[in-house]
Scaffold this motif. Sequence first.
Motif, mmCIF file in Angstrom:
data_model
loop_
_atom_site.group_PDB
_atom_site.id
_atom_site.type_symbol
_atom_site.label_atom_id
_atom_site.label_comp_id
_atom_site.label_asym_id
_atom_site.label_seq_id
_atom_site.Cartn_x
_atom_site.Cartn_y
_atom_site.Cartn_z
ATOM 1 N N LEU A 187 -1.698 -14.641 -11.316
ATOM 2 C CA LEU A 187 -1.780 -13.570 -10.323
ATOM 3 C C LEU A 187 -0.765 -12.494 -10.689
ATOM 4 C CD1 LEU A 187 -2.922 -12.447 -7.672
ATOM 5 C CD2 LEU A 187 -1.165 -13.770 -6.457
ATOM 6 N N ALA A 188 -1.250 -11.299 -10.943
ATOM 7 C CA ALA A 188 -0.385 -10.178 -11.308
ATOM 8 C C ALA A 188 0.067 -9.432 -10.057
ATOM 9 C CB ALA A 188 -1.119 -9.228 -12.250
ATOM 10 N N CYS A 189 1.174 -8.710 -10.203
ATOM 11 C CA CYS A 189 1.646 -7.844 -9.121
ATOM 12 C C CYS A 189 2.273 -6.609 -9.738
ATOM 13 C CB CYS A 189 2.646 -8.582 -8.221
ATOM 14 S SG CYS A 189 4.194 -9.064 -9.030
ATOM 15 N N ILE A 190 2.448 -5.591 -8.919
ATOM 16 C CA ILE A 190 3.180 -4.394 -9.335
ATOM 17 C C ILE A 190 4.290 -4.142 -8.322
ATOM 18 C CG2 ILE A 190 1.123 -3.366 -10.399
ATOM 19 C CD1 ILE A 190 1.172 -1.305 -8.038
ATOM 20 N N ARG A 191 5.305 -3.402 -8.754
ATOM 21 C CA ARG A 191 6.281 -2.884 -7.804
ATOM 22 C C ARG A 191 6.364 -1.380 -7.990
ATOM 23 N NH1 ARG A 191 12.384 -4.480 -10.077
ATOM 24 N NH2 ARG A 191 12.243 -3.278 -12.016
ATOM 25 N N VAL A 192 6.486 -0.675 -6.869
ATOM 26 C CA VAL A 192 6.536 0.788 -6.875
ATOM 27 C C VAL A 192 7.827 1.216 -6.188
ATOM 28 C CG1 VAL A 192 5.341 2.921 -6.285
ATOM 29 C CG2 VAL A 192 4.020 0.822 -6.668
ATOM 30 N N ARG A 193 8.611 2.019 -6.853
ATOM 31 C CA ARG A 193 9.883 2.489 -6.294
ATOM 32 C C ARG A 193 9.637 3.508 -5.178
ATOM 33 N NH1 ARG A 193 11.606 4.856 -10.365
ATOM 34 N NH2 ARG A 193 11.533 7.020 -9.676
ATOM 35 N N ILE A 194 10.313 3.312 -4.068
ATOM 36 C CA ILE A 194 10.214 4.205 -2.920
ATOM 37 C C ILE A 194 11.609 4.760 -2.646
ATOM 38 C CG2 ILE A 194 9.514 4.429 -0.508
ATOM 39 C CD1 ILE A 194 7.195 3.613 -2.300
ATOM 40 N N SER A 195 11.788 6.050 -2.828
ATOM 41 C CA SER A 195 13.088 6.680 -2.623
ATOM 42 C C SER A 195 13.297 7.004 -1.148
ATOM 43 C CB SER A 195 13.191 7.962 -3.458
ATOM 44 O OG SER A 195 13.046 7.679 -4.838
ATOM 45 N N PRO A 196 14.553 7.225 -0.721
ATOM 46 C CA PRO A 196 14.781 7.648 0.664
ATOM 47 C C PRO A 196 14.000 8.920 0.983
ATOM 48 C CG PRO A 196 16.849 6.999 -0.365
ATOM 49 C CD PRO A 196 15.813 7.007 -1.455
ATOM 50 N N GLY A 197 13.368 8.945 2.159
ATOM 51 C CA GLY A 197 12.526 10.077 2.542
ATOM 52 C C GLY A 197 11.085 9.933 2.102
ATOM 53 N N GLU A 198 10.799 8.915 1.310
ATOM 54 C CA GLU A 198 9.431 8.610 0.910
ATOM 55 C C GLU A 198 8.957 7.364 1.647
ATOM 56 O OE1 GLU A 198 9.607 10.252 -3.690
ATOM 57 O OE2 GLU A 198 9.707 8.100 -3.309
ATOM 58 N N GLY A 199 7.673 7.108 1.534
ATOM 59 C CA GLY A 199 7.123 5.930 2.179
ATOM 60 C C GLY A 199 5.838 5.517 1.503
ATOM 61 N N TYR A 200 5.168 4.587 2.133
ATOM 62 C CA TYR A 200 3.878 4.144 1.620
ATOM 63 C C TYR A 200 2.948 3.829 2.772
ATOM 64 C CZ TYR A 200 5.656 -0.575 2.640
ATOM 65 O OH TYR A 200 6.173 -1.683 3.263
ATOM 66 N N LEU A 201 1.670 3.959 2.505
ATOM 67 C CA LEU A 201 0.598 3.453 3.351
ATOM 68 C C LEU A 201 -0.068 2.334 2.568
ATOM 69 C CD1 LEU A 201 -0.933 6.805 4.593
ATOM 70 C CD2 LEU A 201 -0.195 4.962 6.105
ATOM 71 N N ALA A 202 -0.130 1.141 3.145
ATOM 72 C CA ALA A 202 -0.660 0.001 2.396
ATOM 73 C C ALA A 202 -1.425 -0.935 3.318
ATOM 74 C CB ALA A 202 0.459 -0.754 1.695
ATOM 75 N N PRO A 203 -2.507 -1.531 2.814
ATOM 76 C CA PRO A 203 -3.281 -2.505 3.590
ATOM 77 C C PRO A 203 -2.624 -3.877 3.524
ATOM 78 C CG PRO A 203 -4.341 -2.164 1.473
ATOM 79 C CD PRO A 203 -3.133 -1.259 1.505
ATOM 80 N N THR A 204 -1.571 -4.073 4.278
ATOM 81 C CA THR A 204 -0.746 -5.271 4.143
ATOM 82 C C THR A 204 -1.395 -6.515 4.753
ATOM 83 O OG1 THR A 204 0.489 -4.675 6.148
ATOM 84 C CG2 THR A 204 1.381 -3.956 4.024
ATOM 85 N N GLU A 205 -2.551 -6.360 5.405
ATOM 86 C CA GLU A 205 -3.312 -7.520 5.861
ATOM 87 C C GLU A 205 -4.430 -7.864 4.880
ATOM 88 O OE1 GLU A 205 -4.043 -7.794 9.996
ATOM 89 O OE2 GLU A 205 -2.328 -6.539 10.497
ATOM 90 N N TYR A 206 -4.514 -7.088 3.800
ATOM 91 C CA TYR A 206 -5.561 -7.264 2.791
ATOM 92 C C TYR A 206 -4.987 -7.529 1.404
ATOM 93 C CZ TYR A 206 -10.055 -6.220 0.484
ATOM 94 O OH TYR A 206 -11.213 -6.287 -0.248
ATOM 95 N N LEU A 207 -3.724 -7.140 1.188
ATOM 96 C CA LEU A 207 -3.073 -7.325 -0.103
ATOM 97 C C LEU A 207 -1.746 -8.058 0.072
ATOM 98 C CD1 LEU A 207 -3.533 -3.812 -1.780
ATOM 99 C CD2 LEU A 207 -4.798 -5.906 -2.325
ATOM 100 N N LEU A 208 -1.471 -8.969 -0.822
ATOM 101 C CA LEU A 208 -0.182 -9.636 -0.885
ATOM 102 C C LEU A 208 0.900 -8.582 -1.101
ATOM 103 C CD1 LEU A 208 0.626 -12.729 -1.033
ATOM 104 C CD2 LEU A 208 0.805 -12.359 -3.503
#
Length: 238
Positions: A187-208
Motif C-alpha cells: 500500500l503506497a502513500c504520499i505526504r504533502v507539505r502544508i505551510s502555515p496559512g495553507e490548508g487542504y480539502l480531503a475526503p478523509t472518510e474515503y482515503l486513509l
Amino acid sequence: MPLRVAVTDLDALRERCDTAVVRAVRNTSEFEDGAIIPSGAWKPLTAAAGRALAAPPHTSPATLVEVVKLPAPTGADLEGLAKPLGDEQAQYLGQALAEPGMTTTTNNYQDGRLIGLHLDNWDKLGYAGRPGARRRLALNLGPGNRYIILGALDAQAVCRAVHPRNYARRSPHTDDYRAYVAAGHRLACIRVRISPGEGYLAPTEYLLHDGSTQGVNLPSAIAFWLGRWPRGTLPPAI
C-alpha cells in the motif's frame, strides 16, 4: 476511485510531495498494535507519478484532494471562518496541536496511543455511500509546517479486497486497511507539505490519512471543518 489531487502546476506538487509505502506497527507503547504508518523511506515524487495523481476534470469533488490557500483568521474564534468559503453549513470540528517530529499525529483519546493512518467516520456511511461523505477542510495555523499523509487506495477498494463476499453490506473501516496490510498487500502513500496559512480539502472518510510533523522543528496547530465544497472554490496552492 484511487487518490486524486487537483493540480494546476505539476512542479509545485512535486516540490512539496514525497511517496512511500506503509508498514504495520507491533508491540510498541507509542502506537496501537497493528497501526499502519509510513515506512519512513520517503522518496521524491516522480513526474510520471505526479501525472498519475493529477485529477481529471470530471473527478467528483467528494473524492478529490485539494491543497488550498485560506484567509488569515481574525480574532480567536475560528468557528465561522469556513462558512463564507463555499459551504454555509460547514461544521467546525475544533483544533489540534502537534509537537515537532511526529510520524503521525492522531491519538486514541482512551489510552493516548497513536492510531496511525486511519479513516474518519463522521457521516457513518456504508460501502455504497462512502464516496459521498463530506470532505474535511484543514487550516495550518502554524507556526511550523506540517504534512497531510494520504493512502493511494480508496476505502471501497480495500473493503472489497478484505471482505470479498459481503463488502456491499459493510461500512469501510480503518481495520480493513490494517487487515489489508497484514495480509501482505503493498500500500503506497504520499505526504504533502502544508505551510502555515495553507490548508487542504480531503475526503478523509474515503482515503486513509493522518497528519505528520516528521522532520519539522516547530509545533503546529491545525483547525478542521467538515463540509461540501465544489472543486476550485478555494484558491489553489499548487
